[in-house]
Design a protein around this motif. Structure first.
Motif, PDB file in Angstrom:
ATOM      1  N   ARG A 267       8.522  96.194 110.644  1.00  0.00           N
ATOM      2  CA  ARG A 267       7.247  95.687 111.142  1.00  0.00           C
ATOM      3  C   ARG A 267       6.123  96.401 110.385  1.00  0.00           C
ATOM      4  O   ARG A 267       6.330  97.472 109.794  1.00  0.00           O
ATOM      5  CB  ARG A 267       7.120  95.899 112.648  1.00  0.00           C
ATOM      6  N   GLN A 268       4.951  95.780 110.403  1.00  0.00           N
ATOM      7  CA  GLN A 268       3.774  96.343 109.737  1.00  0.00           C
ATOM      8  C   GLN A 268       3.381  97.648 110.423  1.00  0.00           C
ATOM      9  O   GLN A 268       3.162  97.668 111.630  1.00  0.00           O
ATOM     10  CB  GLN A 268       2.651  95.305 109.833  1.00  0.00           C
ATOM     11  N   GLY A 269       3.296  98.732 109.667  1.00  0.00           N
ATOM     12  CA  GLY A 269       2.934 100.023 110.245  1.00  0.00           C
ATOM     13  C   GLY A 269       1.427 100.234 110.301  1.00  0.00           C
ATOM     14  O   GLY A 269       0.642  99.326 110.012  1.00  0.00           O
ATOM     15  N   LEU A 270       1.030 101.423 110.669  1.00  0.00           N
ATOM     16  CA  LEU A 270      -0.390 101.756 110.766  1.00  0.00           C
ATOM     17  C   LEU A 270      -0.817 102.529 109.524  1.00  0.00           C
ATOM     18  O   LEU A 270      -0.325 103.624 109.254  1.00  0.00           O
ATOM     19  CB  LEU A 270      -0.660 102.613 112.010  1.00  0.00           C
ATOM     20  N   ARG A 271      -1.735 101.959 108.784  1.00  0.00           N
ATOM     21  CA  ARG A 271      -2.286 102.596 107.604  1.00  0.00           C
ATOM     22  C   ARG A 271      -3.337 103.605 108.047  1.00  0.00           C
ATOM     23  O   ARG A 271      -4.104 103.330 108.978  1.00  0.00           O
ATOM     24  CB  ARG A 271      -2.940 101.508 106.752  1.00  0.00           C
ATOM     25  N   VAL A 272      -3.370 104.758 107.413  1.00  0.00           N
ATOM     26  CA  VAL A 272      -4.444 105.730 107.650  1.00  0.00           C
ATOM     27  C   VAL A 272      -5.259 105.824 106.367  1.00  0.00           C
ATOM     28  O   VAL A 272      -4.783 106.339 105.358  1.00  0.00           O
ATOM     29  CB  VAL A 272      -3.872 107.108 108.036  1.00  0.00           C
ATOM     30  N   TYR A 273      -6.480 105.256 106.423  1.00  0.00           N
ATOM     31  CA  TYR A 273      -7.344 105.276 105.242  1.00  0.00           C
ATOM     32  C   TYR A 273      -8.159 106.562 105.236  1.00  0.00           C
ATOM     33  O   TYR A 273      -8.550 107.071 106.282  1.00  0.00           O
ATOM     34  CB  TYR A 273      -8.258 104.053 105.223  1.00  0.00           C
ATOM     35  N   ARG A 274      -8.404 107.063 104.049  1.00  0.00           N
ATOM     36  CA  ARG A 274      -9.218 108.270 103.902  1.00  0.00           C
ATOM     37  C   ARG A 274     -10.427 107.966 103.039  1.00  0.00           C
ATOM     38  O   ARG A 274     -10.869 108.777 102.239  1.00  0.00           O
ATOM     39  CB  ARG A 274      -8.380 109.392 103.281  1.00  0.00           C
ATOM     40  N   ASP A 275     -10.955 106.753 103.217  1.00  0.00           N
ATOM     41  CA  ASP A 275     -12.106 106.342 102.418  1.00  0.00           C
ATOM     42  C   ASP A 275     -13.300 107.247 102.707  1.00  0.00           C
ATOM     43  O   ASP A 275     -13.495 107.721 103.822  1.00  0.00           O
ATOM     44  CB  ASP A 275     -12.498 104.900 102.747  1.00  0.00           C
ATOM     45  N   ALA A 276     -14.082 107.480 101.683  1.00  0.00           N
ATOM     46  CA  ALA A 276     -15.333 108.211 101.834  1.00  0.00           C
ATOM     47  C   ALA A 276     -16.371 107.518 100.962  1.00  0.00           C
ATOM     48  O   ALA A 276     -16.038 106.912  99.942  1.00  0.00           O
ATOM     49  CB  ALA A 276     -15.153 109.661 101.391  1.00  0.00           C
TER      50      ALA A 276
END
Lengths: 262, 262
Positions: free
Chosen positions: B186-195
């Motif tokens: 299943r599609q997991g949870l992405r953790v973005y570190r955008d700044a």
């Protein structure tokens, strides 16, 4: 501290639908407008990383302050939530789009993917579209849709939204008193009538338009299409998880293995 | 009549990942390449309607024929399925993207939205990405991913895919013999570190990059992130319906009504 609403759209910062929404949301909290400088319809869910983005001060047609940006609607949301605007944003609202975003439109739509971008960042997001079929000589009345959006934003201010959920709101083109009610709906099936239209340039070389008839939808009861057809406001809660959980069993029966294991 | 595969990508028609896929899919059926003339990473689900599109003949680096187009990956698919290529297309494959498309990446990804565009048209679609972290001096080995894609295309040729479903395939960067197996995920949870990174131009005016660290993911068992971490190929069946069905009850408790009805 006041409730801070970031407002964007996909028609550009000077679109009348955005102004109508900015005015109505001012009753709910502090509104910051950060919107594209041009039309991004059907541009999809964009994260612009290959070029830098500009943002600059502008004014809406009523003289109120706003920010314009040369990125997509989802870029505007990302920039706003990453600190371009302050204080911290509590709610993102996108719209009012002058035409409906229904069925499979949701991943193409700049209006809807702006709200999706908010959900990815953990902030409530609401996309608002008005089902005004014709162009009405540019004189679309956004009044009812703006009022519905105000009420909804007021509710989200109190209750929030579940994690990972955002709202796709479509309002029928009726006076507020004629709208039959508000319906929670599921995403319906869009029927696209796209056709590839070939043209020739002055040098005889072909080029192509994605053209064809306007898309329609299958108005099964409970869908977004059905609600508009019934004169109801359609509110579809959308999620970030696209997993087709119901299909796992049928695909599991394939018993796939990597080729060297055969 | 032979099985006709339309192949596209989001890195551009001359990307080595596309060539590897074209070669391996030639064992499954007739392959037509119709791919963007440039990189469209993170460009989202686009339908280009405000400008015309060009398509022209080109050759892959092995000399085989291909079509290039100045639209997005999803435009390439739309044009192909609307009749730019013949005979009628039986399967759309997109890739091989040199980096993984996991979690919330799916609606940003040109690779994945190309397969989504196929599903909207009622044609099976498969997006293939390789989790090759570094650039390997441009020498990414697409062999294992191409072989997995070939096997999967062979299966879809026989069994098809359920209506409205497309596959998001991510392959770990391992030799075929080292891959632990294939997992439906299943599609997991992405953790973005955008700044938001501010720079100044030579005239002292600010501009902005969406920068920051590389995104990571939460590798809960059963997710796409988990599969790659375990050295497994991840196959996530995705659907076009984004409705958050599980949240209907909580939102229904809001008992929304249009303002004039209060």
């Amino acid at each position: 501290m006041s409730f801070h609403i970031l407002l964007t759209n996909d028609d550009g910062v000077h679109a009348p639908g955005l102004l109508a929404l900015a005015k109505s949301l001012a009753d709910v909290g502090q509104v910051t407008v950060l919107a594209p400088d041009r039309n991004w319809s059907a541009s999809g869910h964009v994260k612009t990383m290959h070029r830098p983005l500009r943002a600059w001060s502008t004014r809406l047609t009523d003289g109120s302050e706003a920010l314009a940006c040369d990125g997509a609607p989802s870029d505007c949301v990302a920039m706003g939530l990453l600190g371009l605007v302050s204080p911290q944003v509590d709610l993102v609202v996108s719209g009012i789009n002058p035409s409906a975003n229904l069925g499979h439109d949701v991943t193409y739509s700049g209006t809807v993917t702006a709200a999706m971008e908010a959900a990815i960042a953990g902030i409530p997001g609401i996309a608002v579209s008005l089902d005004s079929h014709a162009d009405h000589n540019g004189q679309v009345d956004y009044g009812a849709a703006a009022e519905i959006a105000r009420q909804l934003a007021d509710r989200v201010k109190v209750d929030g939204l579940p994690e990972g959920i955002f709202l796709n709101v479509n309002v029928p083109y009726l006076d507020l008193g004629e709208i039959a009610g508000i319906s929670l709906t599921r995403q319906g099936l869009r029927v696209y009538r796209d056709a590839l239209v070939e043209r020739r340039d002055p040098r005889g070389r072909p080029y192509y338009w994605i053209g064809g008839g306007a898309p329609s939808g299958i108005a099964e009861p409970g869908t977004d299409f059905w609600a508009l057809q019934e004169g109801l406001v359609s509110i579809t809660p959308l999620q970030l998880d696209l997993t087709a959980s119901g299909e796992m069993a049928s695909l599991d029966a394939w018993r796939l293995d990597i080729p060297s294991h055969d």
